[in-house]
Enzyme design. Structure first.
Site, short mmCIF file in Angstrom:
data_model
loop_
_atom_site.label_atom_id
_atom_site.label_comp_id
_atom_site.label_asym_id
_atom_site.label_seq_id
_atom_site.Cartn_x
_atom_site.Cartn_y
_atom_site.Cartn_z
N TYR A 1 -52.69 6.56 6.61
CA TYR A 1 -51.95 5.28 6.62
C TYR A 1 -52.88 4.10 6.89
CZ TYR A 1 -48.12 2.12 8.12
OH TYR A 1 -47.22 1.07 8.27
N LYS B 1 -53.60 0.96 4.48
CA LYS B 1 -53.29 -0.41 4.90
C LYS B 1 -54.54 -1.30 4.91
CE LYS B 1 -48.85 -0.17 5.43
NZ LYS B 1 -48.02 -0.65 4.31
P1 NAP Z 1 -38.78 2.24 6.14
O1 NAP Z 1 -37.63 1.81 6.99
O2 NAP Z 1 -39.24 3.66 6.20
O3 NAP Z 1 -38.48 1.81 4.62
C1 NAP Z 1 -39.39 2.10 3.61
C2 NAP Z 1 -38.65 2.13 2.29
O4 NAP Z 1 -39.62 2.45 1.25
C3 NAP Z 1 -37.58 3.22 2.24
O5 NAP Z 1 -36.39 2.70 1.70
C4 NAP Z 1 -38.20 4.27 1.34
O6 NAP Z 1 -37.28 5.04 0.59
C5 NAP Z 1 -39.02 3.41 0.40
N1 NAP Z 1 -40.00 4.20 -0.33
C6 NAP Z 1 -40.75 5.23 0.13
N2 NAP Z 1 -41.53 5.72 -0.85
C7 NAP Z 1 -41.25 5.00 -1.96
C8 NAP Z 1 -41.72 5.06 -3.30
N3 NAP Z 1 -42.65 5.95 -3.69
N4 NAP Z 1 -41.23 4.17 -4.21
C9 NAP Z 1 -40.29 3.27 -3.83
N5 NAP Z 1 -39.80 3.17 -2.58
C10 NAP Z 1 -40.28 4.04 -1.65
O7 NAP Z 1 -40.09 1.37 6.49
P2 NAP Z 1 -40.27 -0.07 7.19
O8 NAP Z 1 -40.53 0.16 8.61
O9 NAP Z 1 -39.20 -1.00 6.74
O10 NAP Z 1 -41.66 -0.50 6.54
C11 NAP Z 1 -41.79 -1.31 5.38
C12 NAP Z 1 -43.27 -1.59 5.15
O11 NAP Z 1 -43.82 -2.24 6.29
C13 NAP Z 1 -44.11 -0.34 4.92
O12 NAP Z 1 -45.10 -0.59 3.97
C14 NAP Z 1 -44.72 -0.10 6.27
O13 NAP Z 1 -45.90 0.64 6.18
C15 NAP Z 1 -44.95 -1.51 6.75
N6 NAP Z 1 -45.05 -1.62 8.20
C16 NAP Z 1 -44.01 -1.28 9.03
C17 NAP Z 1 -44.17 -1.40 10.40
C18 NAP Z 1 -43.07 -1.04 11.37
O14 NAP Z 1 -43.32 -1.12 12.59
N7 NAP Z 1 -41.89 -0.67 10.93
C19 NAP Z 1 -45.39 -1.85 10.93
C20 NAP Z 1 -46.40 -2.19 10.06
C21 NAP Z 1 -46.23 -2.08 8.70
P3 NAP Z 1 -36.73 6.45 1.17
O15 NAP Z 1 -35.76 6.07 2.23
O16 NAP Z 1 -36.10 7.10 -0.01
O17 NAP Z 1 -37.93 7.19 1.68
#
Ligand code: NAP
Length: 255
Positions: free
Chosen positions: A156, A160
């Site tokens: 990851y 990133k």
């Molecule tokens: P999340 O709740 O897990 O949502 C991610 C979404 O991406 C889910 O709807 C998932 O679908 C979808 N997805 C996964 N693989 C995919 C693919 N191959 N094609 C299309 N869609 C896909 O994550 P989040 O926390 O909102 O995070 C969103 C972004 O912010 C990510 O890039 C994450 O790395 C980044 N981020 C998050 C945090 C945090 O603290 N939450 C911190 C830093 C960065 P499914 O449900 O079907 O898997």
């Protein structure tokens, strides 16, 4: 909605069925853009669609695996036909497959790089055609404070950190066409992704939050809306001189 449908800009937000992507889609719709939401399962976007439609916005849900170039090309073509040519892109789709390096499988490494980094590249390549043709565009990539290194996340954090390099290179290549490319790097945001992290650590989400929040200067966890705000700024017309930047949205300094 402040613009007429013909003048309305079209955005694509990936991984927008829930979490940060859903908040970004709602925010961009509120800002007056038509929004296409990409996720693995089109039906999983129902709540995002309902939220935007209830607020009077235009939205299209598209089932698309962003790591698959054919699906990406087909998805962007569908958006162009049904909503209009997209000139705004938010690369947000993501997965985690955490493990210490000695336990991490080839598959865990490749799938995380495939969704975050290859996915962002494929989406950016497909959308830049419309951005350069319009002489205007905005791309925002979701990185993470984990890009600076995080135990159990060699896959990851590599993805990133790679997104930061991709952002800066695309900013240089596409800037001459009126397209800016920037990066938002969130810290701890309360979503299903961080709930899954707590579960893997064998603790409740509240315990996880309590531990983590002590290390955050503003002493709270982030909300998806905190990230949506930052994305909204980069997409704005007035942000046109901000290009190739990484903004940490983490409740304190990073980087
Ligand atoms: P999340 O709740 O897990 O949502 C991610 C979404 O991406 C889910 O709807 C998932 O679908 C979808 N997805 C996964 N693989 C995919 C693919 N191959 N094609 C299309 N869609 C896909 O994550 P989040 O926390 O909102 O995070 C969103 C972004 O912010 C990510 O890039 C994450 O790395 C980044 N981020 C998050 C945090 C945090 O603290 N939450 C911190 C830093 C960065 P499914 O449900 O079907 O898997």
């Amino acid at each position: 909605m402040s613009t007429t449908p013909t003048a309305q800009k079209v955005a694509v937000v990936t991984g927008a069925a829930r979490g940060i992507g859903a908040a970004v889609a709602a925010r961009l719709a509120q800002d007056g853009l038509a929004v296409a939401v990409f996720d693995l399962d089109e039906a999983a976007c129902a709540t995002t669609v309902e939220t935007v439609e209830k607020a009077g916005g235009r939205i299209l849900a598209v089932g698309c695996d962003v790591s698959d170039s054919e699906q990406v090309e087909a998805g962007v073509a569908r958006v162009t036909a049904e909503l209009g040519a997209p000139t705004v892109l938010v690369n947000n789709a993501g997965i985690i497959r955490d493990n210490l390096v000695f336990r991490m499988t080839d598959q865990d490494f490749d799938s995380v790089i495939g969704v975050h980094l290859r996915g962002a590249f494929l989406m950016a390549r497909a959308v830049q055609r419309h951005q350069t043709a319009a002489g205007w565009g905005r791309t925002v990539n979701l990185s993470s404070s984990a890009a600076l290194g995080n135990r159990g996340q060699s896959n990851y954090s590599s993805a990133k950190a790679g997104l930061m390099g991709l952002t800066k290179t695309l900013a240089i290549e596409l800037g001459p066409f009126g397209v800016t490319v920037n990066c938002v790097a969130p810290g701890f945001i309360a979503t299903d992704m961080t709930e899954a992290t707590a579960e893997r650590m064998g603790i409740t989400f509240e315990e996880f939050t309590e531990r983590y929040v002590k290390t955050i200067p503003v002493r709270r966890r982030g909300r998806p809306e905190d990230i949506a705000q930052a994305v909204s700024f980069f997409v704005r017309e007035e942000a046109g001189f901000v290009n190739g930047q990484v903004l940490f949205v983490a409740g304190g300094p990073k980087g």
